[in-house]
Design a protein around this motif. Structure first.
Motif, PDB file in Angstrom:
ATOM      1  N   GLY A  53     144.791 -58.599 -71.571  1.00 51.81           N
ATOM      2  CA  GLY A  53     143.997 -57.384 -71.537  1.00 51.81           C
ATOM      3  C   GLY A  53     142.582 -57.635 -71.056  1.00 51.81           C
ATOM      4  O   GLY A  53     142.047 -56.879 -70.237  1.00 51.81           O
ATOM      5  N   ARG A  54     141.983 -58.710 -71.545  1.00 51.88           N
ATOM      6  CA  ARG A  54     140.611 -59.006 -71.120  1.00 51.88           C
ATOM      7  C   ARG A  54     140.575 -59.455 -69.659  1.00 51.88           C
ATOM      8  O   ARG A  54     139.650 -59.111 -68.923  1.00 51.88           O
ATOM      9  CB  ARG A  54     139.988 -60.073 -72.031  1.00 51.88           C
ATOM     10  N   GLN A  57     140.566 -56.485 -67.567  1.00 53.12           N
ATOM     11  CA  GLN A  57     139.257 -55.849 -67.553  1.00 53.12           C
ATOM     12  C   GLN A  57     138.345 -56.484 -66.507  1.00 53.12           C
ATOM     13  O   GLN A  57     137.613 -55.790 -65.792  1.00 53.12           O
ATOM     14  CB  GLN A  57     138.612 -55.940 -68.935  1.00 53.12           C
ATOM     15  N   PHE A  58     138.399 -57.816 -66.403  1.00 55.75           N
ATOM     16  CA  PHE A  58     137.589 -58.501 -65.390  1.00 55.75           C
ATOM     17  C   PHE A  58     138.009 -58.083 -63.981  1.00 55.75           C
ATOM     18  O   PHE A  58     137.162 -57.826 -63.119  1.00 55.75           O
ATOM     19  CB  PHE A  58     137.709 -60.018 -65.545  1.00 55.75           C
ATOM     20  N   ALA A  60     139.468 -55.276 -63.114  1.00 54.97           N
ATOM     21  CA  ALA A  60     139.082 -53.887 -62.895  1.00 54.97           C
ATOM     22  C   ALA A  60     137.588 -53.766 -62.598  1.00 54.97           C
ATOM     23  O   ALA A  60     137.179 -53.033 -61.685  1.00 54.97           O
ATOM     24  CB  ALA A  60     139.454 -53.040 -64.110  1.00 54.97           C
ATOM     25  N   ARG A  61     136.784 -54.486 -63.350  1.00 56.72           N
ATOM     26  CA  ARG A  61     135.329 -54.430 -63.120  1.00 56.72           C
ATOM     27  C   ARG A  61     134.968 -54.946 -61.730  1.00 56.72           C
ATOM     28  O   ARG A  61     134.135 -54.363 -61.034  1.00 56.72           O
ATOM     29  CB  ARG A  61     134.599 -55.238 -64.199  1.00 56.72           C
ATOM     30  N   VAL A  87     146.206 -54.461 -64.703  1.00 52.25           N
ATOM     31  CA  VAL A  87     145.030 -53.985 -63.969  1.00 52.25           C
ATOM     32  C   VAL A  87     145.103 -52.473 -63.765  1.00 52.25           C
ATOM     33  O   VAL A  87     144.091 -51.775 -63.863  1.00 52.25           O
ATOM     34  CB  VAL A  87     144.893 -54.724 -62.625  1.00 52.25           C
ATOM     35  N   GLU A  90     143.874 -50.881 -66.920  1.00 54.98           N
ATOM     36  CA  GLU A  90     142.419 -50.972 -67.097  1.00 54.98           C
ATOM     37  C   GLU A  90     141.673 -50.082 -66.112  1.00 54.98           C
ATOM     38  O   GLU A  90     140.639 -49.499 -66.457  1.00 54.98           O
ATOM     39  CB  GLU A  90     141.965 -52.427 -66.969  1.00 54.98           C
ATOM     40  N   ARG A  93     141.791 -46.658 -67.503  1.00 55.77           N
ATOM     41  CA  ARG A  93     140.838 -46.509 -68.607  1.00 55.77           C
ATOM     42  C   ARG A  93     139.414 -46.333 -68.088  1.00 55.77           C
ATOM     43  O   ARG A  93     138.586 -45.699 -68.740  1.00 55.77           O
ATOM     44  CB  ARG A  93     140.907 -47.735 -69.518  1.00 55.77           C
ATOM     45  N   ALA A  94     139.160 -46.894 -66.909  1.00 56.68           N
ATOM     46  CA  ALA A  94     137.826 -46.781 -66.306  1.00 56.68           C
ATOM     47  C   ALA A  94     137.693 -45.525 -65.447  1.00 56.68           C
ATOM     48  O   ALA A  94     136.670 -45.329 -64.793  1.00 56.68           O
ATOM     49  CB  ALA A  94     137.540 -48.018 -65.456  1.00 56.68           C
TER      50      ALA A  94
END
Length: 226
Positions: A53-54, A57-58, A60-61, A87, A90, A93-94
């Motif tokens: 999950g983390r 997030q990377f 996606a960012r 991805v 995430e 979610r963004a």
């Protein structure tokens, strides 16, 4: 750890996360090209829900910060499959909800058939993978995407090793990332690069991790590309 002035804060955060997760290790490792590398990045060790999950997030960012324009995500079998799914979650979610698909290694001859699973492959496609060593996987993804009538547009990876690729057992003057970008015409974004790893190690100073800086720097000076 806060990034020093001029450093990529997201990349530094990702390197630290990779080290703490045991995904980025130091020692002596033989690469696919036959080189002895002082570090090894094994994305397969993002092997539980929290780490995956983390990691997503990377991705996606970095993807959102890159401003790459794309219509869907494609995950090449096998490592790219969970990456693409995570991805996509995430990104949604963004606030950027896009479809995703992936391929099978062997075509299915029953049910819906074929070797593609998920959303229809169309429009501008962003390929999500872990690393590039020779560009072979990217070429395979390009062929699959084009066969579906879509446009292979960009690739997102976790780590750009920034080192010379090999062809027929010989070093060449470009990296796999440069080949995919300059010869195959795809945009490439990486969460972090080898230069970011070096900056992280240098910031450790005399700590245990900092002792690996000289070895990684020597490797980059011998095999590195920008």
């Amino acid at each position: 750890m806060s990034a020093a002035l001029g450093q990529d804060a997201l990349a530094q955060e990702f390197v630290q996360f990779s080290v703490e997760s045991g995904v980025l290790r130091f020692g002596e490792f033989k690469t696919k090209a036959g080189r002895l590398s002082p570090y090894f990045f094994n994305a397969g060790l993002f092997d539980d829900g929290a780490k995956l999950g983390r990691l997503a997030q990377f991705y996606a960012r970095r993807i959102l910060a890159s401003a790459i324009r794309f219509d869907m995500i494609f995950g090449p079998a096998y490592k790219g499959i969970p990456l693409a799914a995570a991805v996509a979650i995430e990104l949604a979610r963004a606030g950027r909800n896009v479809p995703y698909a992936y391929n099978r290694k062997e075509a299915k001859d029953h049910g819906e058939g074929g070797n593609l699973v998920g959303a229809p492959v169309k429009g501008r496609v962003l390929v999500v993978d872990d690393v590039m060593s020779a560009g072979t996987a990217a070429r395979e993804s390009i062929a699959i995407i084009q066969a579906a009538g879509a446009t292979p547009h960009a690739v997102a990876i976790a780590l750009d090793r920034q080192e010379k690729a090999t062809e027929n057992g010989q070093d060449v003057d470009h990296s796999a990332v440069q080949y995919v970008r300059d010869q195959l015409g795809l945009q490439v974004c990486a969460i972090a690069k080898l230069s970011d790893l070096l900056a992280y190690l240098q910031a450790q100073g005399g700590a245990e991790l900092g002792q690996h800086y000289a070895g990684v720097l020597a490797y980059r000076e011998r095999y590195g590309v920008d």
